[in-house]
Design an enzyme around this catalytic site. Sequence first.
Site, PDB file in Angstrom:
ATOM      1  N   ARG A   1      41.016  34.236  43.134  1.00  0.00           N
ATOM      2  CA  ARG A   1      39.894  33.842  42.266  1.00  0.00           C
ATOM      3  C   ARG A   1      38.906  34.991  42.057  1.00  0.00           C
ATOM      4  NH1 ARG A   1      42.826  30.206  43.749  1.00  0.00           N
ATOM      5  NH2 ARG A   1      43.014  28.119  42.833  1.00  0.00           N
TER       6      ARG A   1
ATOM      7  N   GLU B   1      40.612  37.036  39.502  1.00  0.00           N
ATOM      8  CA  GLU B   1      40.529  36.351  38.206  1.00  0.00           C
ATOM      9  C   GLU B   1      39.165  36.603  37.566  1.00  0.00           C
ATOM     10  OE1 GLU B   1      42.055  32.055  37.505  1.00  0.00           O
ATOM     11  OE2 GLU B   1      39.911  31.836  37.720  1.00  0.00           O
TER      12      GLU B   1
ATOM     13  N   SER C   1      29.718  52.784  40.729  1.00  0.00           N
ATOM     14  CA  SER C   1      30.530  53.439  41.748  1.00  0.00           C
ATOM     15  C   SER C   1      31.065  52.422  42.758  1.00  0.00           C
ATOM     16  CB  SER C   1      29.698  54.483  42.498  1.00  0.00           C
ATOM     17  OG  SER C   1      30.475  55.067  43.534  1.00  0.00           O
TER      18      SER C   1
END
Lengths: 162, 162, 162, 162, 162, 162, 162, 162, 162, 162
Positions: free
Chosen positions: D90, D93, D116
Amino acid sequence: MAENKASITHQLQSVKRKCGKSYSQIAKETGLTNVYVAQLLRRQAQLKAETAPKLRAALPDLPEDLIAEMMTPPLRSYDPQLIQDPTIYRLNEAVMHFGESIKEIINEEYGDGIMSAIDFYCSVDKVKGVDGKDRVVLTFDGKYLPHTEQKSEHMVSRLNLG
Amino acid sequence: MAENKASITHQLQSVKRKCGKSYSQIAKETGLTNVYVAQLLRRQAQLKAETAPKLRAALPDLPEDLIAEMMTPPLRSYDPQLIQDPTIYRLNEAVMHFGESIKEIINEEYGDGIMSAIDFYCSVDKVKGVDGKDRVVLTFDGKYLPHTEQKSEHMVSRLNLG
Amino acid sequence: MAENKASITHQLQSVKRKCGKSYSQIAKETGLTNVYVAQLLRRQAQLKAETAPKLRAALPDLPEDLIAEMMTPPLRSYDPQLIQDPTIYRLNEAVMHFGESIKEIINEEYGDGIMSAIDFYCSVDKVKGVDGKDRVVLTFDGKYLPHTEQKSEHMVSRLNLG
Amino acid sequence: MAENKASITHQLQSVKRKCGKSYSQIAKETGLTNVYVAQLLRRQAQLKAETAPKLRAALPDLPEDLIAEMMTPPLRSYDPQLIQDPTIYRLNEAVMHFGESIKEIINEEYGDGIMSAIDFYCSVDKVKGVDGKDRVVLTFDGKYLPHTEQKSEHMVSRLNLG
Amino acid sequence: MAENKASITHQLQSVKRKCGKSYSQIAKETGLTNVYVAQLLRRQAQLKAETAPKLRAALPDLPEDLIAEMMTPPLRSYDPQLIQDPTIYRLNEAVMHFGESIKEIINEEYGDGIMSAIDFYCSVDKVKGVDGKDRVVLTFDGKYLPHTEQKSEHMVSRLNLG
Amino acid sequence: MAENKASITHQLQSVKRKCGKSYSQIAKETGLTNVYVAQLLRRQAQLKAETAPKLRAALPDLPEDLIAEMMTPPLRSYDPQLIQDPTIYRLNEAVMHFGESIKEIINEEYGDGIMSAIDFYCSVDKVKGVDGKDRVVLTFDGKYLPHTEQKSEHMVSRLNLG
Amino acid sequence: MAENKASITHQLQSVKRKCGKSYSQIAKETGLTNVYVAQLLRRQAQLKAETAPKLRAALPDLPEDLIAEMMTPPLRSYDPQLIQDPTIYRLNEAVMHFGESIKEIINEEYGDGIMSAIDFYCSVDKVKGVDGKDRVVLTFDGKYLPHTEQKSEHMVSRLNLG
Amino acid sequence: MAENKASITHQLQSVKRKCGKSYSQIAKETGLTNVYVAQLLRRQAQLKAETAPKLRAALPDLPEDLIAEMMTPPLRSYDPQLIQDPTIYRLNEAVMHFGESIKEIINEEYGDGIMSAIDFYCSVDKVKGVDGKDRVVLTFDGKYLPHTEQKSEHMVSRLNLG
Amino acid sequence: MAENKASITHQLQSVKRKCGKSYSQIAKETGLTNVYVAQLLRRQAQLKAETAPKLRAALPDLPEDLIAEMMTPPLRSYDPQLIQDPTIYRLNEAVMHFGESIKEIINEEYGDGIMSAIDFYCSVDKVKGVDGKDRVVLTFDGKYLPHTEQKSEHMVSRLNLG
Amino acid sequence: MAENKASITHQLQSVKRKCGKSYSQIAKETGLTNVYVAQLLRRQAQLKAETAPKLRAALPDLPEDLIAEMMTPPLRSYDPQLIQDPTIYRLNEAVMHFGESIKEIINEEYGDGIMSAIDFYCSVDKVKGVDGKDRVVLTFDGKYLPHTEQKSEHMVSRLNLG
């Protein structure tokens, strides 16, 4: 760029088809290997200035703008799905199955180096086997390149750096 | 063979760690680039006969059987998951994002050819930037290799075939 | 967006071809590295406001709308099949085969950190080797960035959160 | 090396389990973020000299040889199959679905640069939502790095080369 | 089975190393191609009954149980990471870049068929180029196999079915 | 559908560009997070009925048919090559390198569950670090979802089935 | 070329659809296997000169230019996503799950060799099972090809080389 | 950790095999779904404290240290090659072929959201079809989760940040 | 489990090798197809109770515990690298190149359905071609399964649900 | 063909959208499951002759040529990137994480066989959970298919062969 290359290749193949000559015939007329002629007509190699007149003679319908295009360095590439074609798969199979043996023989015969794919010749020849049947002979002929030992004193760019 | 290579590399790294010298120090003592010394100690390059005494001097604990092993041509390889490491990923990112530009400049400056990765030098140098901060300078220095035009008369193997 | 980028790159390359200057020539006129000029003309870098006049001077046929476009931050990308090209493959081969050695030397010389690919310079230079032959020198010059130790008191966003 | 890392991580986790403290507790005692403590105990970050005494105090059973090992720069890596775990999937995702939006906002707010992942802080915090239910807050806090314009006069390595 | 194959190959290579002969020397003594000898000693080909005595003569230390093993049909295979090795990569590069040209020449010279990788010979030969430098010649020599036209009356299995 | 989505996104981006407001400005005017506004304008989130008037007020040139389209549930997706972009790669790197640590802290602090990516907030904030330099703060704020224990008596669909 | 093939296949399928005959009917009229007829009409096989009149008779609407095209050697290929189709997946499943068994039986019954996919017949037949239900019988009938022993004296191309 | 998980699963399966009960029998005795019992015995779910006595009663040979292990949150995972198994492939085939339809029906019936795989029940039931033959019924029963609209005032972490 | 399967297969193959019978001989003695016998001895199929005595008679050295193991349902699987073997590759090539044609013929002859790979027979037979040469005949014989039309009144599980 | 399928699906969806009925409504009017209706309108299932009048009644604007097209067997397929959508990913996650458990329960309850994905029903139902919240119930209902024992006497195609 890929589309441009495909379109130029398409035009080059049309010129060849109309002309009716095989790659091997054009190879004889131009003094090139047959595989190299095919590469030229698929924009996988650069047409050299001194060879352009010979190709123009062999393929009189080749327009000047295509010849100019053929004289620039190409972006070499291939469609990965070509490996589905039985002819190309079997070449790949041979390389992968025999590769480690080939490497070891090069090491034994020459030392720690490789066969160049840049200073390289390739041709397809038709021969009869001992049983009189047709055989295909594919020859890869590349310069032996030894891996350099990286000595600082030979690294010109490094001398400048310090 | 992969396991054998890993085990030899492990022994070579132990010798170096005990000795306490950095790659750059060994490089200075042996006249090699620092990257090449690291490659030798990971079995990614062949130790040449004339350099063996210098390496033996720099790393006195190096056993003779390892030196003998280091003098055979290695199977060059890498773990594909190395690309997960941030240092290595960023090098790869630079090559892929700048690659087409680099190729075009080579074509403009030299013609249709490549930078060899075989006749090749590599070093890492430490410099200060204009802001006084540390910078890493990585130099790739390879011979220019032009793609050969494949003329039949120059293909020695082909002349023999016919 | 990818198509848009390809189309803009195509126009930028046409302007350069008509102008007839090489990347290195434009680099000299604009004070940029040759690789960076090539990146600008492939929309892989942003044209800065103060540099725009110099590029306009070097490439007088560059239309204003393209210059405006070049001044927006690009989506950096590459065609994964570029790795098929022999020049680009060999760069990638060098990075993957030498990568672990390069990382270890950075660690020895600087500590636990990386070479930035963002605060980064890249150029291609032509030199003669000790044998008098042409060599390609590719320089990667990036700021050294140490991995931060994540102390709570230095994490400003966290202080605010609690 | 991968096996070595796994074995060290295993030992570090055992020490922590026996001690019975959570990552967040150790974080408080050492002044580090909780995520960074977990990274240290999985050999994904380097233990700094000044922090070693604090960690030794928080985890008294930590043997000295492990502390010495933790103070060397690690090879950062991960098992690609971690993405199968629902928690990690997740996160991935979210990054892939929101990534382009995040990039565009950085461009709008700061200019042509990135966040960064090296000068970087990460923490997990527990909060109550407006509905009074538990929520997980994950914070990524990284330095803004602008893409450098590659001016030849600023490329120190290049000045030396010429 | 893969492990078993690796272990047998390891033993075969030890016998060869102790004996001190190169693949090409064993090839001469046994009347086989040098690549085929290497394939036999890596269990990528079957040792034929009539050839066993010649191999036994060339490699007197070869134990009988290994010879028996070598006479069974092998499971042909390769490590996909072999393609990382520069020698093997360049062979693969040549096949993929030249593949479509080779296929078209076979079609022109013979018709709709392929070069067999089963009724197939392969050898590595050392030659001098026109510039007097070492070159590697790799020869693939395979039977031409035409794609059959599938006529029902020629399909023996089908006649039985009805 | 993918093409349709791309075309709608293209139109939405044009409306925003002409309007000249940043995502953060629109966010303030609509009461949404800046990332969510960007998702709406790339068709990665559904515009809710009660929010439509606010968005219409913020972007007066938004045509009604686009607003209607934005109110239907989208097919969430992304171009896998986005990971080439340095900004998005570094987010992914952080998630994969820190992921296992984040999961373990969630388990310690909450129990066996995950951070939802559906009941989820995301924003980008600009802060100054302790060194006075710009930093990017990315916040993921998701509901904690415990893995359910699957008791038959709580599985309503199963009760009906028997 | 791929697009060209798709377009020709589309035309061939239209001719067949209008004609209203099944592959098996055309197979009977032309003396070919039903699978081979389908391959011809998808440009996966070459139409032989002697068979062209029979196909013209079976499909009278087939235009002459398509027949000419069908008589050239095709580039054999397939869409990798075909494996999603349940019919094709199950064939692939059978080959991969039964493959090693099939190989071993070929080795036991014939020796060290393979079933050719070039000198090859394929047909689909409809039968009733012992339970009276419809069954599909797919027959692969290929020539047995023994792996050649690579004797130097039989390698015609090699004799020429020396 | 993967090896540890495999070893614990192996022990759990041995306990079950010796006990002789099926997953469905243990499910009835413990009040869990049969699939969840199987997940517990493969370390894909956490054993809850209140359920431990019931499982101990159902599987009296289960040693206490395994029960303790089962009560910690697992790292959920699977072997990607499981998809080769015909049973698992067909489930995957159904999900991929029917997935878009399932998504659209959820959107029509509930709005813009998903079926949770975390607040989720799963069971396998045996029924007779209308033809009296055995059928497998697999039920997925998950909570409907609407995608949240990301309003700043509802993002608690953000309020704190500013 | 994979390792366990490999070890059992190894034992089964040893029993067969010592016994000296081929798969086809065992097939005749047990009334099974030769491919199915090979699958049994590689744990890719379940030994049925009524067939166990016949297999025990054909392979008298088969120990009872292996027979018991063979009577449990196996996890069907394969090593993806098997496709490197020339025999197995060519079967795969045939399926992928002929697959779409086979599907279309099934549709024409039977309707919208597939050939089952579960209610399925497979055998390898040796025949002479019309040229008197050996040919391999591989037969796939699977039940035709029509795709069901999903009528609510025929979905027993659904009737129960409502 | 893929493009043709996409275009037909696009037309079918337009007809449905204009009509304004949901899949579940059309399902009730036609006596089909809601998922099957959605499959029909995406050309993933064949419309049966006896059902055509019911669909025509439910969707009066459906043109006759589309109905004719819907009555031919489709090429079942899906876009692999669908797995990016959160709804579809979670279904896939459930199948991969629960798959081995589901397989083992089928083996325990029925024997060595699978759940068919061809003789198969699928529906989505809306229920309230014990907490009164909405839940999605997805039902997969497939015929149990036992793996056949391959007895030669039952293999009709084989009897004919001999």
